[in-house]
Write a protein that holds these residues in place. Structure first.
Motif, mmCIF file in Angstrom:
data_model
loop_
_atom_site.group_PDB
_atom_site.id
_atom_site.type_symbol
_atom_site.label_atom_id
_atom_site.label_comp_id
_atom_site.label_asym_id
_atom_site.label_seq_id
_atom_site.Cartn_x
_atom_site.Cartn_y
_atom_site.Cartn_z
ATOM 1 N N TRP A 11 -5.025 -9.950 2.647
ATOM 2 C CA TRP A 11 -4.268 -9.979 1.400
ATOM 3 C C TRP A 11 -3.601 -8.624 1.150
ATOM 4 N N VAL A 12 -4.346 -7.528 1.337
ATOM 5 C CA VAL A 12 -3.785 -6.190 1.131
ATOM 6 C C VAL A 12 -2.644 -5.937 2.108
ATOM 7 N N THR A 13 -2.858 -6.278 3.370
ATOM 8 C CA THR A 13 -1.814 -6.080 4.380
ATOM 9 C C THR A 13 -0.549 -6.846 4.010
ATOM 10 N N ALA A 14 -0.715 -8.087 3.574
ATOM 11 C CA ALA A 14 0.449 -8.894 3.181
ATOM 12 C C ALA A 14 1.136 -8.323 1.947
ATOM 13 N N ARG A 15 0.364 -7.900 0.961
ATOM 14 C CA ARG A 15 0.943 -7.358 -0.272
ATOM 15 C C ARG A 15 1.658 -6.025 -0.019
ATOM 16 N N LEU A 16 1.118 -5.216 0.875
ATOM 17 C CA LEU A 16 1.787 -3.956 1.189
ATOM 18 C C LEU A 16 3.049 -4.196 2.010
ATOM 19 N N GLY A 17 3.077 -5.289 2.767
ATOM 20 C CA GLY A 17 4.272 -5.642 3.529
ATOM 21 C C GLY A 17 5.364 -6.214 2.649
ATOM 22 N N ALA A 18 4.969 -6.908 1.601
ATOM 23 C CA ALA A 18 5.919 -7.489 0.641
ATOM 24 C C ALA A 18 5.371 -7.227 -0.760
ATOM 25 N N PRO A 19 5.479 -5.982 -1.222
ATOM 26 C CA PRO A 19 4.876 -5.607 -2.504
ATOM 27 C C PRO A 19 5.589 -6.240 -3.692
ATOM 28 N N PRO A 20 4.884 -6.303 -4.831
ATOM 29 C CA PRO A 20 5.545 -6.776 -6.047
ATOM 30 C C PRO A 20 6.802 -5.953 -6.300
ATOM 31 N N ALA A 21 7.869 -6.610 -6.705
ATOM 32 C CA ALA A 21 9.172 -5.956 -6.865
ATOM 33 C C ALA A 21 9.132 -4.781 -7.837
ATOM 34 N N ALA A 22 8.267 -4.839 -8.815
ATOM 35 C CA ALA A 22 8.228 -3.799 -9.837
ATOM 36 C C ALA A 22 7.411 -2.571 -9.423
ATOM 37 N N THR A 23 6.823 -2.583 -8.235
ATOM 38 C CA THR A 23 5.983 -1.462 -7.811
ATOM 39 C C THR A 23 6.854 -0.322 -7.299
ATOM 40 N N PRO A 24 6.822 0.834 -7.972
ATOM 41 C CA PRO A 24 7.647 1.974 -7.560
ATOM 42 C C PRO A 24 7.229 2.545 -6.197
ATOM 43 N N ALA A 25 8.175 3.161 -5.516
ATOM 44 C CA ALA A 25 7.947 3.715 -4.181
ATOM 45 C C ALA A 25 6.817 4.739 -4.124
ATOM 46 N N PRO A 26 6.692 5.659 -5.083
ATOM 47 C CA PRO A 26 5.582 6.623 -5.006
ATOM 48 C C PRO A 26 4.210 5.942 -5.056
ATOM 49 N N ASP A 27 4.105 4.872 -5.815
ATOM 50 C CA ASP A 27 2.849 4.128 -5.896
ATOM 51 C C ASP A 27 2.550 3.427 -4.575
ATOM 52 N N LEU A 28 3.583 2.845 -3.979
ATOM 53 C CA LEU A 28 3.407 2.174 -2.689
ATOM 54 C C LEU A 28 3.011 3.160 -1.602
ATOM 55 N N ALA A 29 3.577 4.341 -1.634
ATOM 56 C CA ALA A 29 3.225 5.351 -0.631
ATOM 57 C C ALA A 29 1.743 5.701 -0.729
ATOM 58 N N LEU A 30 1.240 5.902 -1.934
ATOM 59 C CA LEU A 30 -0.185 6.194 -2.110
ATOM 60 C C LEU A 30 -1.043 4.998 -1.725
ATOM 61 N N ALA A 31 -0.605 3.804 -2.063
ATOM 62 C CA ALA A 31 -1.357 2.598 -1.710
ATOM 63 C C ALA A 31 -1.439 2.443 -0.190
ATOM 64 N N ARG A 32 -0.352 2.677 0.504
ATOM 65 C CA ARG A 32 -0.362 2.570 1.974
ATOM 66 C C ARG A 32 -1.252 3.633 2.603
ATOM 67 N N ASP A 33 -1.202 4.853 2.074
ATOM 68 C CA ASP A 33 -2.083 5.915 2.576
ATOM 69 C C ASP A 33 -3.551 5.575 2.324
ATOM 70 N N THR A 34 -3.824 5.024 1.160
ATOM 71 C CA THR A 34 -5.196 4.639 0.820
ATOM 72 C C THR A 34 -5.682 3.528 1.734
ATOM 73 N N TRP A 35 -4.837 2.537 1.992
ATOM 74 C CA TRP A 35 -5.221 1.429 2.877
ATOM 75 C C TRP A 35 -5.498 1.957 4.285
ATOM 76 N N ARG A 36 -4.661 2.851 4.765
ATOM 77 C CA ARG A 36 -4.863 3.435 6.093
ATOM 78 C C ARG A 36 -6.202 4.182 6.142
ATOM 79 N N LEU A 37 -6.507 4.934 5.099
ATOM 80 C CA LEU A 37 -7.759 5.676 5.032
ATOM 81 C C LEU A 37 -8.961 4.728 4.999
ATOM 82 N N LEU A 38 -8.896 3.692 4.185
ATOM 83 C CA LEU A 38 -9.992 2.727 4.105
ATOM 84 C C LEU A 38 -10.192 1.974 5.418
ATOM 85 N N ARG A 39 -9.116 1.699 6.098
ATOM 86 C CA ARG A 39 -9.171 0.958 7.362
ATOM 87 C C ARG A 39 -9.715 1.831 8.492
ATOM 88 N N ASP A 40 -9.354 3.116 8.467
ATOM 89 C CA ASP A 40 -9.703 4.006 9.580
ATOM 90 C C ASP A 40 -11.020 4.755 9.400
#
Length: 160
Positions: free
Chosen positions: A86-115
């Motif tokens: 679900w996280v992978t799919a949402r980060l690939g197609a995020p909610p339209a209202a999610t600003p880029a700085p938030d997505l950048a932190l979310a992607r970094d967080t997901w990478r950290l949690l995964r690794d």
């Protein structure tokens, strides 16, 4: 003097610092829930995994995601929900209202949690059990941080 956060709406040429307010709010909610639950010590790796997992859930389960709020977060973090997919799919197609700085932190967080891996009780044997079975806490395995984080955040949500 320009404010520290303009999110593109400040004076001048729009080159102000963009502060990820959605992410910061999601992280604040997650931290508050984890602290209130008292499941793990604040500052521990387990606590950070729970906060990061719940913050991702809160951010990505925003408006239009099919149930934001406590009920939606409980569904997303349930043991039988494919949270990582679900996280992978949402980060690939995020909610339209999610600003880029938030997505950048979310992607970094997901990478950290995964690794990142944490040593914890084996949670994999709990899936698909018809009855209640005690978790063997002596059987320790290395888990991706997100797996432990999902379990901790789900329990924390129930306790808040």
């Amino acid at each position: 003097m320009l404010p520290e956060s303009t999110n593109g709406a400040g004076g001048g040429g729009g080159g102000g610092l963009a502060v990820p307010m959605d992410w910061l709010c999601a992280e604040y909610v997650a931290d508050d829930v984890m602290r209130a639950s008292g499941l793990v010590a604040p500052g521990s790796l387990e606590f950070r995994a729970g906060v990061r997992t719940l913050a991702l859930t809160v951010l990505l389960d925003g408006p239009g995601a099919g149930g934001p709020g406590l009920d939606g977060w409980l569904r997303r973090t349930a043991h039988d929900h494919p949270w990582d997919a679900w996280v992978t799919a949402r980060l690939g197609a995020p909610p339209a209202a999610t600003p880029a700085p938030d997505l950048a932190l979310a992607r970094d967080t997901w990478r950290l949690l995964r690794d990142t891996e944490l040593r914890a009780a084996d949670l994999a044997g709990l899936a698909g059990l018809g009855g209640v079975r005690a978790l063997d806490e002596e059987r320790q395995v290395w888990l991706p941080a997100w797996q432990l984080g999902v379990a901790l955040s789900h329990l924390a949500l129930h306790l808040c």
